[in-house]
Scaffold this motif. Structure first.
Motif, PDB file in Angstrom:
ATOM      1  N   ASP A   5      -3.963  49.804   2.145  1.00 39.06           N
ATOM      2  CA  ASP A   5      -5.139  51.280   2.112  1.00 39.06           C
ATOM      3  C   ASP A   5      -6.409  50.730   1.063  1.00 39.06           C
ATOM      4  N   ASP A   6      -6.482  49.964   0.991  1.00 41.88           N
ATOM      5  CA  ASP A   6      -8.106  49.464   0.112  1.00 41.88           C
ATOM      6  C   ASP A   6      -8.757  48.345   1.168  1.00 41.88           C
ATOM      7  N   GLU A   7      -7.912  48.431   2.614  1.00 42.88           N
ATOM      8  CA  GLU A   7      -8.701  47.550   3.002  1.00 42.88           C
ATOM      9  C   GLU A   7      -9.037  45.905   2.694  1.00 42.88           C
ATOM     10  N   PRO A   8      -8.114  45.276   1.765  1.00 45.31           N
ATOM     11  CA  PRO A   8      -8.165  43.995   1.399  1.00 45.31           C
ATOM     12  C   PRO A   8      -9.152  43.038   2.340  1.00 45.31           C
ATOM     13  N   THR A   9     -10.142  42.426   1.756  1.00 43.73           N
ATOM     14  CA  THR A   9     -10.982  41.161   2.554  1.00 43.73           C
ATOM     15  C   THR A   9     -11.087  40.010   1.322  1.00 43.73           C
ATOM     16  N   THR A  10     -10.941  38.463   2.320  1.00 45.86           N
ATOM     17  CA  THR A  10     -10.972  37.506   1.922  1.00 45.86           C
ATOM     18  C   THR A  10     -12.503  36.793   2.756  1.00 45.86           C
ATOM     19  N   ALA A  11     -13.377  35.564   1.452  1.00 44.44           N
ATOM     20  CA  ALA A  11     -13.513  34.925   2.907  1.00 44.44           C
ATOM     21  C   ALA A  11     -14.382  33.488   1.921  1.00 44.44           C
ATOM     22  N   VAL A  12     -14.854  32.615   2.441  1.00 42.46           N
ATOM     23  CA  VAL A  12     -15.050  31.207   3.206  1.00 42.46           C
ATOM     24  C   VAL A  12     -16.078  30.739   2.899  1.00 42.46           C
ATOM     25  N   GLU A  13     -16.832  30.460   2.323  1.00 40.34           N
ATOM     26  CA  GLU A  13     -17.941  29.911   2.374  1.00 40.34           C
ATOM     27  C   GLU A  13     -18.578  28.359   2.301  1.00 40.34           C
ATOM     28  N   LEU A  14     -19.600  27.344   3.338  1.00 39.19           N
ATOM     29  CA  LEU A  14     -19.934  26.275   3.491  1.00 39.19           C
ATOM     30  C   LEU A  14     -21.360  26.298   3.616  1.00 39.19           C
ATOM     31  N   VAL A  15     -21.884  25.086   2.521  1.00 38.91           N
ATOM     32  CA  VAL A  15     -23.923  24.530   2.830  1.00 38.91           C
ATOM     33  C   VAL A  15     -23.503  23.952   3.853  1.00 38.91           C
ATOM     34  N   ILE A  16     -24.394  24.124   5.504  1.00 36.37           N
ATOM     35  CA  ILE A  16     -23.855  23.003   6.758  1.00 36.37           C
ATOM     36  C   ILE A  16     -25.203  22.460   7.113  1.00 36.37           C
ATOM     37  N   PRO A  17     -25.545  21.421   6.747  1.00 41.00           N
ATOM     38  CA  PRO A  17     -26.601  20.173   6.552  1.00 41.00           C
ATOM     39  C   PRO A  17     -27.639  20.578   8.276  1.00 41.00           C
ATOM     40  N   ALA A  18     -27.818  21.524   8.601  1.00 43.92           N
ATOM     41  CA  ALA A  18     -28.557  22.355  10.266  1.00 43.92           C
ATOM     42  C   ALA A  18     -29.386  23.812  10.111  1.00 43.92           C
ATOM     43  N   THR A  19     -29.953  23.857  10.544  1.00 47.20           N
ATOM     44  CA  THR A  19     -30.040  25.185  11.241  1.00 47.20           C
ATOM     45  C   THR A  19     -29.658  26.259  10.809  1.00 47.20           C
ATOM     46  N   PRO A  20     -30.027  28.085  11.194  1.00 42.06           N
ATOM     47  CA  PRO A  20     -29.154  28.461  11.707  1.00 42.06           C
ATOM     48  C   PRO A  20     -28.852  29.227  12.806  1.00 42.06           C
ATOM     49  N   GLU A  21     -30.217  28.145  13.761  1.00 42.51           N
ATOM     50  CA  GLU A  21     -30.350  28.257  14.947  1.00 42.51           C
ATOM     51  C   GLU A  21     -29.366  27.362  15.415  1.00 42.51           C
ATOM     52  N   ALA A  22     -29.604  25.704  14.801  1.00 43.00           N
ATOM     53  CA  ALA A  22     -28.209  25.111  15.316  1.00 43.00           C
ATOM     54  C   ALA A  22     -26.583  25.581  15.566  1.00 43.00           C
ATOM     55  N   ILE A  23     -26.776  26.119  13.818  1.00 42.83           N
ATOM     56  CA  ILE A  23     -25.059  26.820  14.184  1.00 42.83           C
ATOM     57  C   ILE A  23     -24.723  27.684  14.860  1.00 42.83           C
ATOM     58  N   TRP A  24     -25.727  28.747  14.998  1.00 41.74           N
ATOM     59  CA  TRP A  24     -25.488  29.978  15.729  1.00 41.74           C
ATOM     60  C   TRP A  24     -24.431  29.891  16.371  1.00 41.74           C
ATOM     61  N   PRO A  25     -24.825  29.257  17.831  1.00 41.89           N
ATOM     62  CA  PRO A  25     -24.094  28.804  19.532  1.00 41.89           C
ATOM     63  C   PRO A  25     -22.779  28.537  18.917  1.00 41.89           C
ATOM     64  N   LEU A  26     -22.068  27.371  17.792  1.00 38.46           N
ATOM     65  CA  LEU A  26     -21.574  26.934  17.606  1.00 38.46           C
ATOM     66  C   LEU A  26     -20.121  28.514  16.825  1.00 38.46           C
ATOM     67  N   VAL A  27     -20.330  29.105  16.433  1.00 33.87           N
ATOM     68  CA  VAL A  27     -19.590  30.283  15.511  1.00 33.87           C
ATOM     69  C   VAL A  27     -19.883  31.910  16.265  1.00 33.87           C
ATOM     70  N   THR A  28     -20.235  31.791  17.019  1.00 31.07           N
ATOM     71  CA  THR A  28     -20.192  32.356  18.519  1.00 31.07           C
ATOM     72  C   THR A  28     -19.189  32.122  19.493  1.00 31.07           C
ATOM     73  N   ASP A  29     -19.055  31.201  19.835  1.00 28.19           N
ATOM     74  CA  ASP A  29     -17.972  30.475  20.385  1.00 28.19           C
ATOM     75  C   ASP A  29     -16.833  31.230  20.385  1.00 28.19           C
ATOM     76  N   ILE A  30     -15.779  32.514  20.875  1.00 21.96           N
ATOM     77  CA  ILE A  30     -14.799  32.948  20.961  1.00 21.96           C
ATOM     78  C   ILE A  30     -14.169  31.370  20.677  1.00 21.96           C
ATOM     79  N   THR A  31     -14.273  30.300  20.580  1.00 20.64           N
ATOM     80  CA  THR A  31     -12.882  29.914  20.991  1.00 20.64           C
ATOM     81  C   THR A  31     -12.661  28.933  20.015  1.00 20.64           C
ATOM     82  N   LEU A  32     -13.897  28.990  19.350  1.00 17.58           N
ATOM     83  CA  LEU A  32     -13.838  27.990  17.528  1.00 17.58           C
ATOM     84  C   LEU A  32     -12.501  27.534  17.100  1.00 17.58           C
TER      85      LEU A  32
END
Length: 174
Positions: A5-32
């Motif tokens: 009922d508290d809607e638990p959340t978890t996350a992971v982070e990673l610094v990737i040596p590329a620009t957000p613009e280069a990474i954006w198409p990868l994270v928005t690929d629903i097949t990833l």
């Protein structure tokens, strides 16, 4: 105590040596996540959608042991190249049973990519398992969050692999 009922959340982070613009198409690929998740088998656009946008829907086909299910997902945020979120079960009788997202932030040396999941508030197989074993609620939730952390870590490692492969150019290219 961790409770559904508290809607638990978890996350992971990673610094990737590329620009957000280069990474954006990868994270928005629903097949990833296919291939990174132990349960997600395939993903497909539905209802005439073919690319990510707020309101676009896709189906995730899942299998865990003998149990198979399809999760209809709806994209709820699409803010290039910063934030991409979707909710399985959105619009269903019991509401979204989770939410997922990617957040990209430029940082020294590249981009901090954060993937997160929130459980609830709608009912799902997880809520069924908790109802069957209410005294095990915290352990059930922790196992589910750990599974998601493992899959999300693999997702981010795959994003890093693809992003750095796309930017690797041999020095001796003439």
């Amino acid at each position: 105590m961790v409770r559904f009922d508290d809607e638990p959340t978890t996350a992971v982070e990673l610094v990737i040596p590329a620009t957000p613009e280069a990474i954006w198409p990868l994270v928005t690929d629903i097949t990833l996540p296919v291939g990174q998740s132990r349960e997600l088998q395939r993903v497909e656009w539905v209802e005439g959608h073919a690319s990510p946008a707020v309101g676009a829907r896709f189906d995730g086909h899942n299998r865990r042991g003998d149990l198979a299910w399809t999760a209809r997902c709806e994209i709820t945020e699409f803010d290039p190249p910063h934030r991409f979120t979707w909710e399985p079960g959105r619009g269903s009788e019991h509401g979204a049973y989770s939410a997922f997202g990617f957040e990209l932030s430029p940082t020294d040396g590249g981009t901090t990519v954060r993937q997160w999941v929130r459980l609830g508030p709608g009912r799902s197989g997880l809520t069924w398992a908790i109802r069957q074993n209410p005294d095990q609620e915290e352990a059930i939730i922790e196992r589910r969050l750990a599974d998601f952390r493992d899959s999300m870590t693999q997702n981010l490692e795959e994003v890093e692999r693809r992003a750095t492969a796309a930017t690797d150019v041999p020095d001796d290219v003439s």
